[in-house]
Design a protein around this motif. Structure first.
Motif, PDB file in Angstrom:
ATOM      1  N   PHE A 252      -4.850  -5.798  17.437  1.00  0.00           N
ATOM      2  CA  PHE A 252      -4.116  -6.450  16.353  1.00  0.00           C
ATOM      3  C   PHE A 252      -4.478  -5.828  15.008  1.00  0.00           C
ATOM      4  O   PHE A 252      -3.602  -5.554  14.170  1.00  0.00           O
ATOM      5  CB  PHE A 252      -4.435  -7.947  16.357  1.00  0.00           C
ATOM      6  N   SER A 253      -5.768  -5.578  14.776  1.00  0.00           N
ATOM      7  CA  SER A 253      -6.210  -4.993  13.510  1.00  0.00           C
ATOM      8  C   SER A 253      -5.675  -3.578  13.332  1.00  0.00           C
ATOM      9  O   SER A 253      -5.178  -3.209  12.258  1.00  0.00           O
ATOM     10  CB  SER A 253      -7.742  -4.991  13.437  1.00  0.00           C
ATOM     11  N   PHE A 254      -5.761  -2.765  14.404  1.00  0.00           N
ATOM     12  CA  PHE A 254      -5.245  -1.398  14.321  1.00  0.00           C
ATOM     13  C   PHE A 254      -3.735  -1.377  14.120  1.00  0.00           C
ATOM     14  O   PHE A 254      -3.191  -0.485  13.462  1.00  0.00           O
ATOM     15  CB  PHE A 254      -5.623  -0.614  15.576  1.00  0.00           C
ATOM     16  N   THR A 255      -3.041  -2.358  14.684  1.00  0.00           N
ATOM     17  CA  THR A 255      -1.600  -2.457  14.468  1.00  0.00           C
ATOM     18  C   THR A 255      -1.290  -2.736  13.010  1.00  0.00           C
ATOM     19  O   THR A 255      -0.376  -2.135  12.417  1.00  0.00           O
ATOM     20  CB  THR A 255      -0.998  -3.558  15.360  1.00  0.00           C
ATOM     21  N   LEU A 256      -2.050  -3.637  12.397  1.00  0.00           N
ATOM     22  CA  LEU A 256      -1.871  -3.919  10.974  1.00  0.00           C
ATOM     23  C   LEU A 256      -2.137  -2.680  10.130  1.00  0.00           C
ATOM     24  O   LEU A 256      -1.379  -2.374   9.200  1.00  0.00           O
ATOM     25  CB  LEU A 256      -2.795  -5.056  10.541  1.00  0.00           C
ATOM     26  N   VAL A 257      -3.202  -1.968  10.465  1.00  0.00           N
ATOM     27  CA  VAL A 257      -3.523  -0.752   9.716  1.00  0.00           C
ATOM     28  C   VAL A 257      -2.408   0.282   9.877  1.00  0.00           C
ATOM     29  O   VAL A 257      -1.985   0.923   8.910  1.00  0.00           O
ATOM     30  CB  VAL A 257      -4.873  -0.177  10.186  1.00  0.00           C
ATOM     31  N   GLY A 258      -1.906   0.436  11.107  1.00  0.00           N
ATOM     32  CA  GLY A 258      -0.832   1.388  11.345  1.00  0.00           C
ATOM     33  C   GLY A 258       0.440   1.021  10.587  1.00  0.00           C
ATOM     34  O   GLY A 258       1.098   1.898  10.000  1.00  0.00           O
ATOM     35  N   LEU A 259       0.787  -0.263  10.588  1.00  0.00           N
ATOM     36  CA  LEU A 259       1.979  -0.695   9.853  1.00  0.00           C
ATOM     37  C   LEU A 259       1.802  -0.483   8.354  1.00  0.00           C
ATOM     38  O   LEU A 259       2.755  -0.107   7.647  1.00  0.00           O
ATOM     39  CB  LEU A 259       2.261  -2.167  10.150  1.00  0.00           C
ATOM     40  N   THR A 260       0.596  -0.710   7.857  1.00  0.00           N
ATOM     41  CA  THR A 260       0.344  -0.496   6.430  1.00  0.00           C
ATOM     42  C   THR A 260       0.474   0.977   6.070  1.00  0.00           C
ATOM     43  O   THR A 260       1.097   1.331   5.061  1.00  0.00           O
ATOM     44  CB  THR A 260      -1.065  -1.007   6.067  1.00  0.00           C
ATOM     45  N   ILE A 261      -0.115   1.843   6.885  1.00  0.00           N
ATOM     46  CA  ILE A 261      -0.017   3.282   6.632  1.00  0.00           C
ATOM     47  C   ILE A 261       1.446   3.730   6.690  1.00  0.00           C
ATOM     48  O   ILE A 261       1.896   4.539   5.864  1.00  0.00           O
ATOM     49  CB  ILE A 261      -0.875   4.065   7.641  1.00  0.00           C
ATOM     50  N   PHE A 262       2.199   3.210   7.662  1.00  0.00           N
ATOM     51  CA  PHE A 262       3.613   3.561   7.779  1.00  0.00           C
ATOM     52  C   PHE A 262       4.382   3.122   6.536  1.00  0.00           C
ATOM     53  O   PHE A 262       5.196   3.889   5.992  1.00  0.00           O
ATOM     54  CB  PHE A 262       4.204   2.910   9.027  1.00  0.00           C
ATOM     55  N   ALA A 263       4.120   1.889   6.066  1.00  0.00           N
ATOM     56  CA  ALA A 263       4.818   1.398   4.874  1.00  0.00           C
ATOM     57  C   ALA A 263       4.470   2.227   3.647  1.00  0.00           C
ATOM     58  O   ALA A 263       5.350   2.569   2.837  1.00  0.00           O
ATOM     59  CB  ALA A 263       4.465  -0.072   4.644  1.00  0.00           C
ATOM     60  N   LEU A 264       3.198   2.580   3.498  1.00  0.00           N
ATOM     61  CA  LEU A 264       2.781   3.383   2.346  1.00  0.00           C
ATOM     62  C   LEU A 264       3.382   4.783   2.400  1.00  0.00           C
ATOM     63  O   LEU A 264       3.775   5.338   1.367  1.00  0.00           O
ATOM     64  CB  LEU A 264       1.256   3.462   2.291  1.00  0.00           C
ATOM     65  N   SER A 265       3.455   5.362   3.603  1.00  0.00           N
ATOM     66  CA  SER A 265       4.051   6.695   3.725  1.00  0.00           C
ATOM     67  C   SER A 265       5.534   6.661   3.399  1.00  0.00           C
ATOM     68  O   SER A 265       6.069   7.589   2.778  1.00  0.00           O
ATOM     69  CB  SER A 265       3.821   7.247   5.127  1.00  0.00           C
ATOM     70  N   ARG A 266       6.214   5.599   3.804  1.00  0.00           N
ATOM     71  CA  ARG A 266       7.628   5.466   3.480  1.00  0.00           C
ATOM     72  C   ARG A 266       7.839   5.321   1.977  1.00  0.00           C
ATOM     73  O   ARG A 266       8.763   5.913   1.400  1.00  0.00           O
ATOM     74  CB  ARG A 266       8.215   4.262   4.210  1.00  0.00           C
ATOM     75  N   LEU A 267       6.974   4.539   1.341  1.00  0.00           N
ATOM     76  CA  LEU A 267       7.076   4.385  -0.110  1.00  0.00           C
ATOM     77  C   LEU A 267       6.825   5.708  -0.821  1.00  0.00           C
ATOM     78  O   LEU A 267       7.515   6.052  -1.783  1.00  0.00           O
ATOM     79  CB  LEU A 267       6.081   3.325  -0.588  1.00  0.00           C
ATOM     80  N   ALA A 268       5.823   6.455  -0.344  1.00  0.00           N
ATOM     81  CA  ALA A 268       5.526   7.751  -0.961  1.00  0.00           C
ATOM     82  C   ALA A 268       6.687   8.726  -0.765  1.00  0.00           C
ATOM     83  O   ALA A 268       7.042   9.478  -1.690  1.00  0.00           O
ATOM     84  CB  ALA A 268       4.241   8.323  -0.361  1.00  0.00           C
ATOM     85  N   LYS A 269       7.285   8.714   0.422  1.00  0.00           N
ATOM     86  CA  LYS A 269       8.421   9.604   0.684  1.00  0.00           C
ATOM     87  C   LYS A 269       9.610   9.237  -0.190  1.00  0.00           C
ATOM     88  O   LYS A 269      10.296  10.116  -0.744  1.00  0.00           O
ATOM     89  CB  LYS A 269       8.808   9.527   2.153  1.00  0.00           C
ATOM     90  N   ARG A 270       9.872   7.923  -0.335  1.00  0.00           N
ATOM     91  CA  ARG A 270      10.988   7.498  -1.180  1.00  0.00           C
ATOM     92  C   ARG A 270      10.741   7.885  -2.634  1.00  0.00           C
ATOM     93  O   ARG A 270      11.663   8.315  -3.322  1.00  0.00           O
ATOM     94  CB  ARG A 270      11.164   5.983  -1.051  1.00  0.00           C
ATOM     95  N   ARG A 271       9.498   7.741  -3.091  1.00  0.00           N
ATOM     96  CA  ARG A 271       9.196   8.114  -4.474  1.00  0.00           C
ATOM     97  C   ARG A 271       9.377   9.606  -4.678  1.00  0.00           C
ATOM     98  O   ARG A 271       9.880  10.046  -5.719  1.00  0.00           O
ATOM     99  CB  ARG A 271       7.767   7.696  -4.822  1.00  0.00           C
ATOM    100  N   THR A 272       8.965  10.405  -3.689  1.00  0.00           N
ATOM    101  CA  THR A 272       9.120  11.853  -3.801  1.00  0.00           C
ATOM    102  C   THR A 272      10.602  12.245  -3.875  1.00  0.00           C
ATOM    103  O   THR A 272      11.002  13.119  -4.647  1.00  0.00           O
ATOM    104  CB  THR A 272       8.449  12.550  -2.611  1.00  0.00           C
ATOM    105  N   MET A 273      11.424  11.588  -3.062  1.00  0.00           N
ATOM    106  CA  MET A 273      12.856  11.888  -3.068  1.00  0.00           C
ATOM    107  C   MET A 273      13.502  11.517  -4.390  1.00  0.00           C
ATOM    108  O   MET A 273      14.344  12.254  -4.916  1.00  0.00           O
ATOM    109  CB  MET A 273      13.536  11.139  -1.910  1.00  0.00           C
ATOM    110  N   ARG A 274      13.062  10.383  -4.953  1.00  0.00           N
ATOM    111  CA  ARG A 274      13.624   9.987  -6.253  1.00  0.00           C
ATOM    112  C   ARG A 274      13.188  10.935  -7.343  1.00  0.00           C
ATOM    113  O   ARG A 274      13.974  11.268  -8.245  1.00  0.00           O
ATOM    114  CB  ARG A 274      13.182   8.551  -6.581  1.00  0.00           C
ATOM    115  N   THR A 275      11.939  11.381  -7.270  1.00  0.00           N
ATOM    116  CA  THR A 275      11.448  12.314  -8.301  1.00  0.00           C
ATOM    117  C   THR A 275      12.169  13.655  -8.207  1.00  0.00           C
ATOM    118  O   THR A 275      12.520  14.273  -9.227  1.00  0.00           O
ATOM    119  CB  THR A 275       9.929  12.518  -8.138  1.00  0.00           C
ATOM    120  N   ALA A 276      12.399  14.106  -6.959  1.00  0.00           N
ATOM    121  CA  ALA A 276      13.097  15.386  -6.771  1.00  0.00           C
ATOM    122  C   ALA A 276      14.539  15.314  -7.251  1.00  0.00           C
ATOM    123  O   ALA A 276      15.092  16.283  -7.751  1.00  0.00           O
ATOM    124  CB  ALA A 276      13.042  15.785  -5.312  1.00  0.00           C
ATOM    125  N   ALA A 277      15.150  14.124  -7.072  1.00  0.00           N
ATOM    126  CA  ALA A 277      16.528  13.972  -7.507  1.00  0.00           C
ATOM    127  C   ALA A 277      16.644  13.956  -9.020  1.00  0.00           C
ATOM    128  O   ALA A 277      17.634  14.359  -9.578  1.00  0.00           O
ATOM    129  CB  ALA A 277      17.105  12.678  -6.916  1.00  0.00           C
TER     130      ALA A 277
END
Length: 277
Positions: A252-277
């Motif tokens: 359960f704990s590792f699942t939470l950590v994985g979901l958090t990392i996934f959410a943060l990576s998605r946010l970072a990717k979205r920010r990068t795309m907006r900055t590039a645009a």
């Protein structure tokens, strides 16, 4: 030609590998022993392989060293979620307030941070004693939340101070030039930028609340939290169902950590795309 790695690299890599083995080898033993046979004990050698103890755990039939795991798990999750949300709200509010100096700011800051270094059992005892003197009821929803906030909130404050300390005020200035008011600057500019930090605070607060015992044990009333229930089982007739609980909790704990990392990576990717645009 690529340069060869220095000998210090291999030495440090070996130390890191040994540390990882030292850290996770006991946990691996717990995972393996959770698959003991019905007649298995709490140590090696194993007496067969089965999912018997997981069936006992999820069957909710009690007995066999199980205790009231289901109720304690629900209580811990509710408590952890509430503490995570409150910690994030207070941390963001305090971080915004501390962007400018105000009278008594140092006193408030150090008072909040002090609870990190105070012995948890004394903090919990003081909160329980205060509730008793005031005639208030001690339960998980009142004193329990307050006790756990003394542990999670200081870390949330430090994280938010670091996040806002790296915040570039030129974004706010640009939003002001475009006619944004204070609410719009906060919701449309500041929050999207500091959102990874907010998620990190909630994640840290949730996991810290879930495993906290010293401050909680005197302030949750008659019902145990998950760590308290497991501690009680250790002093009774322990069975491999404890290993099953540990395995499920770790997953359960590792699942939470994985979901958090996934959410943060998605946010970072979205920010990068907006900055590039």
């Amino acid at each position: 030609m690529t340069a060869r790695r220095p000998r210090s690299f291999y030495f440090l890599a070996t130390l890191l590998g040994l540390f990882i083995v030292f850290l996770y080898a006991p946990m691996a033993c717990v995972y393996i022993l959770s698959f003991q046979g019905p007649n298995g004990g709490m140590s090696f050698p194993m007496t067969g392989w089965s999912t018997h103890w997981y069936e006992v755990l999820f069957g909710g039939t009690g007995g066999q060293g199980m205790g009231d795991i289901a109720a304690s798990f629900r209580r811990s999750i509710r408590l952890a979620l509430i503490v995570a949300v409150i910690s994030a709200i207070i941390a963001v509010s305090a971080g915004m307030a501390y962007r400018r100096k105000f009278p008594g700011s140092n006193f408030v800051f150090y008072s909040a941070i002090t609870s990190m270094v105070l012995p948890g059992i004394f903090v919990g005892f003081g909160i329980a004693l205060t509730f008793n003197l005031l005639g208030w009821r001690v339960n998980w929803f009142t004193s329990g939340i307050g006790a756990q906030l003394t542990w999670t909130l200081p870390f949330g404050l430090l994280i938010m101070f670091i996040v806002l300390g790296r915040f570039n005020p030129s974004y706010e200035e640009a939003a002001t030039d475009l006619g944004a008011n204070a609410r719009q600057r906060f919701t449309d500019v500041i929050v999207p930028i500091i959102l990874p930090g907010i998620i990190g605070i909630m994640m840290a607060s949730l996991t810290s609340s879930y495993e906290e015992t010293a401050r909680t044990q005197l302030n949750v009333g008659t019902g145990n939290t998950m760590p308290m229930e497991v501690t009680g089982l250790l002093t009774a007739s322990a069975t491999p169902v404890l290993f099953a609980i540990g395995t499920v909790t770790t997953l359960f704990s590792f699942t939470l950590v994985g979901l958090t990392i996934f959410a943060l990576s998605r946010l970072a990717k979205r920010r990068t795309m907006r900055t590039a645009a």
